[in-house]
Scaffold this active site. Structure first.
Site, mmCIF file in Angstrom:
data_model
loop_
_atom_site.group_PDB
_atom_site.id
_atom_site.type_symbol
_atom_site.label_atom_id
_atom_site.label_comp_id
_atom_site.label_asym_id
_atom_site.label_seq_id
_atom_site.Cartn_x
_atom_site.Cartn_y
_atom_site.Cartn_z
ATOM 1 N N LYS A 19 0.854 -1.192 0.000
ATOM 2 C CA LYS A 19 0.000 0.000 0.000
ATOM 3 C C LYS A 19 0.886 1.237 0.000
ATOM 4 C CE LYS A 19 -1.585 3.041 2.747
ATOM 5 N NZ LYS A 19 -1.590 4.177 1.818
ATOM 6 N N GLU A 67 10.241 17.309 14.144
ATOM 7 C CA GLU A 67 10.513 17.146 12.718
ATOM 8 C C GLU A 67 9.625 18.109 11.922
ATOM 9 O OE1 GLU A 67 9.175 13.590 10.608
ATOM 10 O OE2 GLU A 67 11.207 13.365 9.829
#
Ligand code: NAD
Length: 493
Positions: free
Chosen positions: A174, A384
């Protein structure tokens, strides 16, 4: 109408059961490229069933034969390298040279794992009893769910699918919704190279529908996931409750350390490449610059000059240094962090906005950004951002630099520029990251070495190299007693 991609299930290219599609966009121009299945639970279940059935025969195909198919995959990737790279740049935004590097990683991994078909070494060892033979061999495990992000649309899937296959597992893949075309091309190549029906299945769709179905499916034995920490934690929780094997490759907050004695020209090249390559959207991108005080001011001024000269644009244009971000939400997220940085008291030296060039207004561009006066507790130094934002932190000593490097929740990659061999080896020993570079930036992993991070970057597994086989196979210990009588380990002599 645009071209529609299809799922690949049990060897058949098929429409999603619900007949729904979404658009795939070029992030540099906003144009629609193709339509992609918005598959449902039903498609994912069918793919797992196909992979489960195919496992019964694939696990018995001799590993050298599985390797030969991967070798053909490598050859096809080589032949199509430039067209694949161009497609990647159009779909994901990274500049063409980097897109070619991304495909090259897939080629390297194909040939490396093809070779593992003839190695996949186990070992023999003496038994403690006479007339008894002992060995350890690798066994395939079953159906592997491969769930990938958009930032390395070819490299990351190949890092997972090729070792999974050579080890004898079957796959349900996926990919990220933002980069379906490269996933489609890769699976077409696997089919063309002779991967039997059901061994690799491709299901496009959202994480919440297709991803969830795969991670919680009782017939999925392995999950190899690369993506954000938030999703990774969730994947581990769901999988943990069913005792599935899970490999997580998550975020980073990587730093380059520059000591007073560094070769500054080299350091600046490494910093620019690591911080602004792929527009800062690499898990190994450098987002913190830890600089010894003696060269701090010089480095800041020289970096500002270099950053001002970086040219933004379509990655297909050979003059472009920095391409677009993946989508609008990414632009908003980066801009939010720039505001947070200013509110926290960091000094914005350059960038910090979308470009005001009308030629770029249709794309998701953001100016390369440099903050100075950053302290370690600031959010821009801890979280991040995944964009072209670099934070400079001043330190006095090597020891302080190492401490700052290690004081984040992530532990993927770190680097140090110094001409002092003693400092370099001390850094190798003390930097608490899965990858350490000396006199090079934080990016540029090679496929035959283990790849992964410590602490919040993952859960201890490694991709690439032979380490990948440890994840994708189960150790089986085998004892062959040829004495003709009962011999009891630990009891009989
Ligand atoms: P993401 O976590 O949003 O998505 C990653 C994948 O997970 C996608 O395919 C997504 O559809 C799927 N997903 C989302 N929700 C899910 C769910 N509930 N169940 C199952 N699957 C689900 O990450 P992203 O934005 O695509 O990628 C960027 C992140 O990836 C960054 O944090 C980056 O650092 C990280 N990354 C890490 C590495 C590494 O090797 N450490 C490499 C590249 C990227």
């Amino acid at each position: 109408m645009h071209v529609r991609l299809l799922n690949f299930i049990g060897g058949q290219w098929s429409e999603p059961v619900n007949g729904q599609y979404h658009n795939d966009y070029n992030p540099a121009t906003g144009e629609v490229l193709v339509e992609v299945p918005r598959s449902s639970r039903e498609d994912a279940n069918r793919a797992v069933a196909a992979a489960k059935e195919a496992f019964q025969s694939w696990r018995l195909v001799p590993a050298p034969k599985r390797g030969e198919i991967l070798f053909r995959v490598g050859q096809l990737l080589m032949e199509r390298k430039s067209e694949l790279a161009k497609k990647m740049t159009q779909e994901m935004g990274k500049v063409l040279l980097e897109a070619e590097g991304d495909v090259q990683e897939g080629i390297d991994m194909a040939f490396y794992m093809a070779g593992e078909g003839r190695r996949s070494f186990g070992y023999t060892t003496p038994s403690e009893l006479p007339n008894k033979f002992a060995m350890a061999v690798r066994d395939p495990i079953g159906v592997a769910a491969i769930i990938t992000p958009w930032n390395f649309p070819m490299a990351i899937p190949t890092w997972k699918i090729f070792p999974a296959l050579v080890a004898g597992n079957t796959v349900v893949f996926k990919p990220a919704s933002e980069t379906p075309q490269l996933a489609y091309e890769l699976v077409k190549i696997l089919e063309e190279a002779g991967v039997p029906a059901g061994v690799v299945n491709l299901v496009f769709g959202s994480g919440s529908e297709v991803g969830e179905t795969l991670i919680s499916h009782p017939d999925v034995a392995l999950i190899s996931f690369t993506g954000s920490n938030e999703t990774g934690r969730h994947v581990a929780q769901v999988a943990g409750s069913q005792l599935k094997r899970v490999s997580l490759e998550l975020g980073g907050k990587n730093a380059i350390i520059v000591l007073d004695d560094a070769d500054l020209d080299l350091a600046i090249d490494g910093i620019i490449w690591s911080a602004f390559g792929t527009t800062g959207q690499r898990c190994t991108a450098c987002s913190r610059l830890i600089v010894q005080e003696g060269i701090y001011d010089v480095l800041r001024e020289r970096l500002k000059d270099r950053i001002a000269k970086l040219s933004l644009g379509s990655g297909l244009d050979s003059k472009t240094d920095v391409g677009p971000l993946i989508n609008r939400q990414a632009v908003e997220k980066v801009h939010k962090y720039v505001q947070i940085g200013q509110d926290e008291g960091a000094h914005l030296e350059i960038g910090g906005d979308v470009p005001h060039d009308s030629g770029l207004s249709a794309g998701n561009f953001y100016l390369p950004t440099l903050f100075t006066d950053v302290t370690i507790e600031m959010r821009i130094a801890q979280e991040e951002i995944f964009g072209p934002v670099l934070s400079m932190i001043k330190v006095k000593t090597l020891e302080e630099a190492i401490q700052v490097n290690n004081k984040v929740t992530y532990g993927l990659s770190s680097s140090i520029f110094t001409r002092n061999v003693n400092a370099a080896f001390q850094a190798i020993r003390d930097l608490a990251t899965g990858i350490v570079y000396i006199n090079a930036g934080t990016i540029g992993a090679e496929i035959h070495l283990p790849f992964g991070g410590t602490r919040g970057t993952g859960n201890g597994h490694r991709e690439a190299g032979t380490a990948a086989l440890d994840f994708f196979s189960e150790w089986k210990a085998v004892y062959v007693d040829y004495s003709g009588k009962l011999q009891r380990a630990q009891i009989d002599d």
